[in-house]
Design an enzyme around this catalytic site. Structure first.
Site, PDB file in Angstrom:
ATOM      1  CE  LYS A 210       0.450 118.132  66.524  1.00 57.18           C
ATOM      2  NZ  LYS A 210       0.774 117.947  65.129  1.00 57.18           N
TER       3      LYS A 210
ATOM      4  N   GLY B 146     -10.158 118.693  71.302  1.00 55.43           N
ATOM      5  CA  GLY B 146     -11.115 119.639  70.731  1.00 55.43           C
ATOM      6  C   GLY B 146     -11.270 119.489  69.231  1.00 55.43           C
ATOM      7  CB  CYS B 147      -8.782 119.141  66.527  1.00 58.41           C
ATOM      8  SG  CYS B 147      -7.976 120.728  66.900  1.00 58.41           S
ATOM      9  CB  THR B 148     -10.970 114.388  68.083  1.00 59.60           C
ATOM     10  OG1 THR B 148      -9.604 114.156  67.717  1.00 59.60           O
ATOM     11  CG2 THR B 148     -11.768 113.109  67.924  1.00 59.60           C
TER      12      THR B 148
ATOM     13  CB  ALA C 169     -13.101 115.994  63.074  1.00 59.53           C
TER      14      ALA C 169
END
Length: 190
Positions: A69, A74-76, A79
């Site tokens: 998401k 974690g996804c940030t 990225a």
């Protein structure tokens, strides 16, 4: 003899059970498997575009990473890491694409803020590509809401060349970059 056989069976079952808890399990698609072709709505630098796997494969390897998401911790981190190393991937001849089940509106914002305008992120709210790559999982604490798992693939010539399932977002960047560099070195001059 029966006790030895039972002990061996118990050890095997324990080994199998423990392997499912491995922090670095393999993704569902394995090296050598065909990579399903796709075209997704995507965003880069806050602008909507599309990403065609077959078109990008003509230029070299594609690092395709799935993440749960946009705008989560974690996804940030993942990225940011991919953005910080985008030039390293390009020097190795590889294109990048991140994919989640978020909408294109969310991906436009994420591509600019967290991907730092460096690479595209695809929107797959229908989970079509996510399912094709065996990257779907159930969102924790829900009764069936699905999203993407944290899985990375390196695709070369229409086939999976490398796959990784790991909850550590930084490991995906390190591992895929190491793979594409090795691939470039092995295929230089071909």
């Amino acid at each position: 003899m029966k006790a030895t056989s039972r002990n061996a069976t118990a050890a095997l079952m324990l080994s199998i059970g423990m392997s499912s808890f491995s922090p670095c399990a393999q993704a569902a698609l394995k090296p050598g498997d065909p990579a399903p072709d796709f075209t997704l709505a995507a965003a880069i630098g806050g602008k909507e575009t599309s990403f065609s796997l077959s078109e990008h494969l003509r230029q070299g390897p594609v690092v395709l990473y799935f993440y749960p998401k946009s705008f989560t911790r974690g996804c940030t981190v993942e990225a940011h890491e991919f953005a910080d190393h985008r030039d390293d991937f390009a020097a190795a001849g590889a294109s990048l694409l991140g994919v989640s089940s978020d909408t294109i509106d969310i991906q436009r914002e994420f591509s600019s803020k967290e991907c730092r305008d460096k690479f595209p992120v695809g929107a797959d709210p229908g989970l079509t590509t996510i399912k094709a790559y065996d990257a779907q999982r159930q969102k924790p604490g829900t009764s069936g809401e699905a999203l993407a798992d944290r899985i990375s693939y390196v695709i070369v010539d229409g086939k999976v060349a490398f796959s990784l399932t790991d909850s550590n977002p930084v490991k995906h960047v390190e591992s895929t970059l190491e793979f594409v560099r090795k691939w470039r070195d092995e295929h230089r001059g071909h």
